[in-house]
Design an enzyme around this catalytic site. Structure first.
Site, mmCIF file in Angstrom:
data_model
loop_
_atom_site.group_PDB
_atom_site.id
_atom_site.type_symbol
_atom_site.label_atom_id
_atom_site.label_comp_id
_atom_site.label_asym_id
_atom_site.label_seq_id
_atom_site.Cartn_x
_atom_site.Cartn_y
_atom_site.Cartn_z
ATOM 1 N N HIS A 163 0.841 -1.206 0.000
ATOM 2 C CA HIS A 163 0.000 0.000 0.000
ATOM 3 C C HIS A 163 0.873 1.252 0.000
ATOM 4 C CE1 HIS A 163 -3.194 -2.530 2.249
ATOM 5 N NE2 HIS A 163 -3.730 -2.191 1.086
ATOM 6 N N CYS A 248 -2.281 0.502 10.043
ATOM 7 C CA CYS A 248 -3.439 -0.255 9.542
ATOM 8 C C CYS A 248 -4.293 -0.867 10.639
ATOM 9 C CB CYS A 248 -2.991 -1.319 8.560
ATOM 10 S SG CYS A 248 -1.873 -2.491 9.275
#
Ligand code: CIR
Length: 258
Positions: A163, A248
């Site tokens: 990501h 996250c």
């Protein structure tokens, strides 16, 4: 007054089956992961964050990585459509949680895909990583959702890590930090600081000059301490085996009106 609420989601008993894309699979100790998760939540609470547990999703191995399922901007919660199909059932519980908090809710629709881990907010600039999980339609839908609210969405390529926020995050002063070998185009960020470790690129802003970081990046912690930040560390080794990082494991909500 800004809110300090953070969504978190208890690890699934199936955590060890979580996806791995860019690294070799290693055995995950779920019991240890739960302990690490509890310590992570405790660190948020200790710094004034009210943590709100989203209903667990025991059948979804990656559900602890709650950040990927929703992007907050102002009072709007944009429910994502995760790039990995296996992760799509995670969003229902998150939608319920944000609606209960009084957010306006919006959605990424097919054919769009977008993971929250690809979205980095720096003031009203929203960087979005176009990579393995977020597609062009997802980028367009993110723009359509947030630009009318005052954001400027800047798309950046991501090819070396899972990501965008696996590669870069931002300090409280807006400086973007990253470990150069993992950043596709550092020059796209107006102020960029290179850090010595890959996991040193991940910081959660706890408020003021306090940063939450993984214990796996001691040299970066030293560098940032030397720049006048207060660094709090947590061991998230079991989540790192699944390409997770400190960002996250929560969704910080600073601008709720509720
Ligand atoms: N935002 C993030 O960094 N999310 C980590 C997700 C890891 C998970 N194993 C996945 O591949 O989707």
């Amino acid at each position: 007054m800004p809110s300090k609420k953070a969504l978190v989601r208890r690890p699934s008993p199936r955590l060890a089956e979580g996806l791995v894309t860019h690294i070799e699979r290693e055995k995950v100790d779920v019991e240890l992961a739960v302990e690490q998760w509890e310590a992570y939540v405790a660190a948020l609470s200790a710094h004034g964050w009210e943590t709100i547990e989203v209903e667990p999703a025991d059948d979804c191995p990656d559900s602890v990585f709650v950040e990927d399922t929703v992007v907050m901007y102002k009072n709007v919660a944009l429910i994502t459509r995760p790039g990995a199909e296996a992760r799509r059932p995670e969003t229902a519980g998150v939608e319920e949680a944000v609606a209960a908090l009084g957010c306006s809710v919006n959605w990424i629709w097919e054919p769009g895909t977008l993971d929250g881990g690809d979205v980095l907010k720096v003031g009203d600039t929203i960087y979005v990583g176009r990579g393995g999980r977020t597609n062009p339609a997802g980028v367009q839908q993110l723009r359509a959702a947030f630009e009318p609210l005052g954001a400027r969405v800047v798309a950046v390529p991501v090819s070396k890590v899972l990501h965008l926020k696996s590669a870069v995050t931002a300090l409280p002063d807006g400086t973007v930090i990253g470990h150069i070998p993992k950043v596709d185009r550092p020059a796209l960020f107006p102020r960029f600081l290179s850090v010595p470790e890959e996991s040193g690129a991940h910081v959660v802003l706890l408020g003021g000059s306090t940063l939450l970081m993984a214990a796996s990046a001691p040299r970066t912690a030293e560098l940032l301490t030397d720049l006048g930040f207060e660094v709090v560390t947590v061991d998230i080794g079991e989540f790192e085996k699944l390409e997770g990082c400190v960002t996250c494991l929560s969704v910080r909500m600073r601008e709720l009106y509720a």
